[in-house]
Design a protein around this motif. Structure first.
Motif, PDB file in Angstrom:
ATOM      1  N   ALA A 157      48.118  -6.751  22.471  1.00 29.05           N
ATOM      2  CA  ALA A 157      47.116  -7.411  21.699  1.00 29.05           C
ATOM      3  C   ALA A 157      47.740  -8.121  20.659  1.00 29.05           C
ATOM      4  O   ALA A 157      47.213  -9.212  20.228  1.00 29.05           O
ATOM      5  CB  ALA A 157      45.982  -6.525  21.217  1.00 29.05           C
ATOM      6  N   LEU A 158      48.606  -7.524  20.023  1.00 31.52           N
ATOM      7  CA  LEU A 158      49.318  -8.042  18.754  1.00 31.52           C
ATOM      8  C   LEU A 158      50.003  -9.279  19.046  1.00 31.52           C
ATOM      9  O   LEU A 158      50.221 -10.262  18.245  1.00 31.52           O
ATOM     10  CB  LEU A 158      50.229  -6.977  18.088  1.00 31.52           C
ATOM     11  CG  LEU A 158      49.455  -5.962  17.376  1.00 31.52           C
ATOM     12  CD1 LEU A 158      50.428  -4.656  16.918  1.00 31.52           C
ATOM     13  CD2 LEU A 158      48.853  -6.375  15.987  1.00 31.52           C
ATOM     14  N   ILE A 159      50.853  -9.168  20.319  1.00 34.59           N
ATOM     15  CA  ILE A 159      51.641 -10.305  20.781  1.00 34.59           C
ATOM     16  C   ILE A 159      50.594 -11.399  21.043  1.00 34.59           C
ATOM     17  O   ILE A 159      51.159 -12.670  20.608  1.00 34.59           O
ATOM     18  CB  ILE A 159      52.644  -9.913  21.963  1.00 34.59           C
ATOM     19  CG1 ILE A 159      53.554  -8.984  21.374  1.00 34.59           C
ATOM     20  CG2 ILE A 159      52.975 -11.271  22.555  1.00 34.59           C
ATOM     21  CD1 ILE A 159      54.328  -8.383  22.437  1.00 34.59           C
ATOM     22  N   ASN A 160      49.703 -11.161  21.612  1.00 30.70           N
ATOM     23  CA  ASN A 160      48.569 -12.313  21.854  1.00 30.70           C
ATOM     24  C   ASN A 160      48.042 -12.681  20.890  1.00 30.70           C
ATOM     25  O   ASN A 160      48.040 -14.336  20.705  1.00 30.70           O
ATOM     26  CB  ASN A 160      47.477 -11.602  22.652  1.00 30.70           C
ATOM     27  CG  ASN A 160      46.407 -12.645  23.344  1.00 30.70           C
ATOM     28  OD1 ASN A 160      46.637 -13.735  23.323  1.00 30.70           O
ATOM     29  ND2 ASN A 160      45.228 -12.004  23.588  1.00 30.70           N
ATOM     30  N   ILE A 161      47.633 -12.204  19.811  1.00 31.13           N
ATOM     31  CA  ILE A 161      47.130 -12.651  18.631  1.00 31.13           C
ATOM     32  C   ILE A 161      47.995 -13.393  17.873  1.00 31.13           C
ATOM     33  O   ILE A 161      47.916 -14.612  17.204  1.00 31.13           O
ATOM     34  CB  ILE A 161      46.420 -11.748  17.640  1.00 31.13           C
ATOM     35  CG1 ILE A 161      45.315 -12.459  16.591  1.00 31.13           C
ATOM     36  CG2 ILE A 161      47.146 -10.922  17.030  1.00 31.13           C
ATOM     37  CD1 ILE A 161      44.210 -13.056  17.135  1.00 31.13           C
ATOM     38  N   VAL A 162      49.379 -13.047  17.711  1.00 32.25           N
ATOM     39  CA  VAL A 162      50.208 -13.579  16.811  1.00 32.25           C
ATOM     40  C   VAL A 162      50.508 -15.271  17.782  1.00 32.25           C
ATOM     41  O   VAL A 162      50.835 -16.267  17.033  1.00 32.25           O
ATOM     42  CB  VAL A 162      51.672 -13.052  16.918  1.00 32.25           C
ATOM     43  CG1 VAL A 162      52.757 -13.859  16.494  1.00 32.25           C
ATOM     44  CG2 VAL A 162      51.551 -11.784  16.067  1.00 32.25           C
TER      45      VAL A 162
END
Length: 133
Positions: free
Chosen positions: A31-36
């Protein structure tokens, strides 16, 4: 023999918490990689990026820190997961996975709505230009 069984049992009990963390941290990291990635591609606003970043980081901190803090507060060793059942692990993982999926789908819907609005605006401009020529 008694101490060997107890040591093995303690290792298995501590493993429950490790399984909980190992099942859920990859979802949160995704999720963090996706939002970045979405932010770098300019598909989300800076405000939304900060909001999502805070949500996922807080979720990770709660996942990693709440159980040891709870154990310390009741006088148990920090990684003692004797009260953590398989159902608890699966339920927590399912909730985080559903939260990730719903959040991801909401992002896609927002992007599609934005794209549709832009296309509608472009079409309106082209049609209004054709009327005058």
């Amino acid at each position: 023999c008694q101490t060997t069984v107890q040591t093995t049992l303690n290792g298995v009990i501590r493993m429950r918490y490790l399984v909980l963390v190992l099942l859920n941290v990859p979802i949160i990291l995704a999720a963090l990689i996706n939002i970045v990635t979405q932010y770098k591609l300019r598909k989300v606003s800076p405000a939304r990026f900060r909001h999502q970043l805070i949500i996922w980081l807080v979720l990770m901190i709660i996942l990693i820190g709440s159980f040891p803090l709870y154990n310390i507060s009741i006088g148990h060793p920090p990684l003692d997961s004797s009260e953590l059942s398989l159902f608890d692990i699966l339920q927590t993982t399912a909730i985080i996975l559903l939260f990730y999926t719903v959040n991801n789908q909401r992002q896609r819907i927002d992007q599609n709505e934005r794209r549709l609005r832009d296309l509608h605006q472009e079409l309106s401009i082209k049609l209004s230009n054709e009327k005058y020529y």
